[in-house]
Design an enzyme around this catalytic site. Structure first.
Site, mmCIF file in Angstrom:
data_model
loop_
_atom_site.group_PDB
_atom_site.id
_atom_site.type_symbol
_atom_site.label_atom_id
_atom_site.label_comp_id
_atom_site.label_asym_id
_atom_site.label_seq_id
_atom_site.Cartn_x
_atom_site.Cartn_y
_atom_site.Cartn_z
ATOM 1 N N GLY A 154 -2.239 -4.916 -3.008
ATOM 2 C CA GLY A 154 -2.355 -6.278 -2.493
ATOM 3 C C GLY A 154 -3.638 -6.997 -2.868
ATOM 4 N N HIS B 192 3.199 5.795 3.155
ATOM 5 C CA HIS B 192 2.516 4.628 2.579
ATOM 6 C C HIS B 192 1.123 4.483 3.201
ATOM 7 C CE1 HIS B 192 1.514 0.528 1.526
ATOM 8 N NE2 HIS B 192 2.373 0.671 0.543
ATOM 9 N N GLY C 200 5.001 -4.014 -4.168
ATOM 10 C CA GLY C 200 4.945 -4.595 -2.834
ATOM 11 C C GLY C 200 5.177 -6.097 -2.888
ATOM 12 N N GLY C 201 4.091 -6.859 -2.845
ATOM 13 C CA GLY C 201 4.149 -8.323 -2.762
ATOM 14 C C GLY C 201 5.170 -8.958 -3.705
ATOM 15 N N GLU D 25 -0.590 5.286 -5.712
ATOM 16 C CA GLU D 25 -1.014 3.931 -5.365
ATOM 17 C C GLU D 25 -2.468 3.949 -4.907
ATOM 18 O OE1 GLU D 25 2.494 1.319 -4.138
ATOM 19 O OE2 GLU D 25 1.990 2.453 -2.363
ATOM 20 N N LYS E 1 8.050 -4.366 2.469
ATOM 21 C CA LYS E 1 7.175 -4.319 3.653
ATOM 22 C C LYS E 1 7.756 -5.206 4.763
ATOM 23 C CE LYS E 1 3.311 -3.379 0.603
ATOM 24 N NZ LYS E 1 1.886 -3.352 0.373
ATOM 25 N N ASN F 273 9.096 -2.434 -2.493
ATOM 26 C CA ASN F 273 8.737 -2.169 -1.099
ATOM 27 C C ASN F 273 8.460 -3.526 -0.457
ATOM 28 O OD1 ASN F 273 7.578 -1.478 1.321
ATOM 29 N ND2 ASN F 273 5.677 -0.677 0.439
ATOM 30 N N SER G 66 -0.501 -3.835 -6.899
ATOM 31 C CA SER G 66 -0.627 -5.119 -7.592
ATOM 32 C C SER G 66 0.173 -5.213 -8.890
ATOM 33 C CB SER G 66 -2.097 -5.449 -7.847
ATOM 34 O OG SER G 66 -2.780 -5.623 -6.625
ATOM 35 N N GLU H 261 -0.472 2.024 4.215
ATOM 36 C CA GLU H 261 -0.558 1.152 5.399
ATOM 37 C C GLU H 261 -0.183 1.913 6.665
ATOM 38 O OE1 GLU H 261 1.907 -1.977 3.815
ATOM 39 O OE2 GLU H 261 0.296 -2.522 2.428
HETATM 40 P P1 PGA Z 1 1.387 -4.467 -3.823
HETATM 41 O O1 PGA Z 1 1.821 -3.266 -2.876
HETATM 42 O O2 PGA Z 1 2.339 -4.461 -5.006
HETATM 43 O O3 PGA Z 1 1.528 -5.696 -2.977
HETATM 44 O O4 PGA Z 1 -0.003 -4.223 -4.249
HETATM 45 C C1 PGA Z 1 2.255 -2.039 -3.398
HETATM 46 C C2 PGA Z 1 2.631 -1.139 -2.255
HETATM 47 O O5 PGA Z 1 1.958 -1.192 -1.218
HETATM 48 O O6 PGA Z 1 3.595 -0.359 -2.345
#
Ligand code: PGA
Length: 237
Positions: free
Chosen positions: A163, A85, A220-221, A157, A10, A8, A199, A87
């Site tokens: 993050g 998600h 994500g990241g 998640e 983002k 993802n 993470s 966010e």
């Molecule tokens: P992250 O994000 O790996 O940066 O923690 C995961 C996500 O939001 O899908």
């Protein structure tokens, strides 16, 4: 069994990084990999790797400025889409009712939804994780048929792990994977893939790979950092 790896990305990446990233992907076995880039870059990725969108409108084609519909995704050749998600739940005030409508739109187009659910830190601390997850699923999956639910990928998640560099213990992750699979089988007579997200990185993926109940990851990241994502793909045997 090898795990599903979903990136993802983002809103992390600018266009000048996309070609380098694609070159890295081309060196890998991408059978179990899905990348969800910014809408703008879907066209660059879609012939290289399985590709998903990060959001969809619950409206049909029509006067929805700035939105993208399920039929637009489908006719553009996109077969996966992240929904719900945390966010978007937080910043765009997306509700479980909205998410339910989005799932229906995607499933009607035969696009595989990647449904995100998860608890806040205070909810875990006051032992309401299971209730929160069940409440989300009750509404997100409301009135869906077994056939439809079977097509959904669920990403567990924990919001406090996204993050932050924090992750639950392997036991906690295992417990949640089993709880969600059990919920879906009891309530819908369905079997779904359940991913862990929050993470996941090149530093912890080898350890996470030892949890058998985890069917894959939503990353994500680390999915927009070329070297980290390369490591994660290669770690998946
Ligand atoms: P992250 O994000 O790996 O940066 O923690 C995961 C996500 O939001 O899908």
């Amino acid at each position: 069994m090898s795990k599903l790896i979903i990136g993802n990305q983002k809103m992390y990446m600018d266009y000048d990084k996309v070609n380098d990233f694609i070159e890295m992907l081309k060196q890998n076995n991408l059978e179990n990999v899905i990348v969800c880039p910014s809408f703008l870059f879907l066209n660059d990725y879609k012939n290289i790797v399985k590709t998903g969108a990060q959001n969809v409108s619950y409206n049909d084609n029509g006067p929805s400025t700035g939105e993208i519909s399920s039929t637009q995704l489908k006719t553009f050749g996109i077969n996966y889409c992240i929904v719900g998600h945390s966010e978007r739940r937080e910043f765009q005030k997306e509700t479980d009712e909205d998410i339910n409508k989005k799932l229906v739109k995607l499933l009607n187009q035969d696009i595989t939804p990647i449904l995100c659910i998860g608890e806040k830190l205070e909810e875990r601390e006051n032992n309401s994780t299971e209730t929160v997850i069940k409440n989300e699923l009750d509404i997100d999956l409301k009135d869906l048929s077994t056939e439809f639910v079977n097509k959904i990928i669920i990403a567990y998640e924990p919001i406090w792990a996204i993050g932050t560099g924090l992750t639950p213990t392997n036991e906690q992750i295992d417990e949640m994977m089993k709880m969600i699979k059990n919920y879906v089988s009891t309530n819908f007579n369905a079997q779904v893939k359940v991913l862990y997200g929050g993470s996941v990185s090149d530093k912890n993926v080898d350890e996470l790979n030892t949890i058998d109940s985890v069917d894959g990851y939503l990353i994500g990241g680390a999915s927009s950092k070329k070297d980290q994502f390369d490591y994660i793909i290669k770690s998946n045997k």
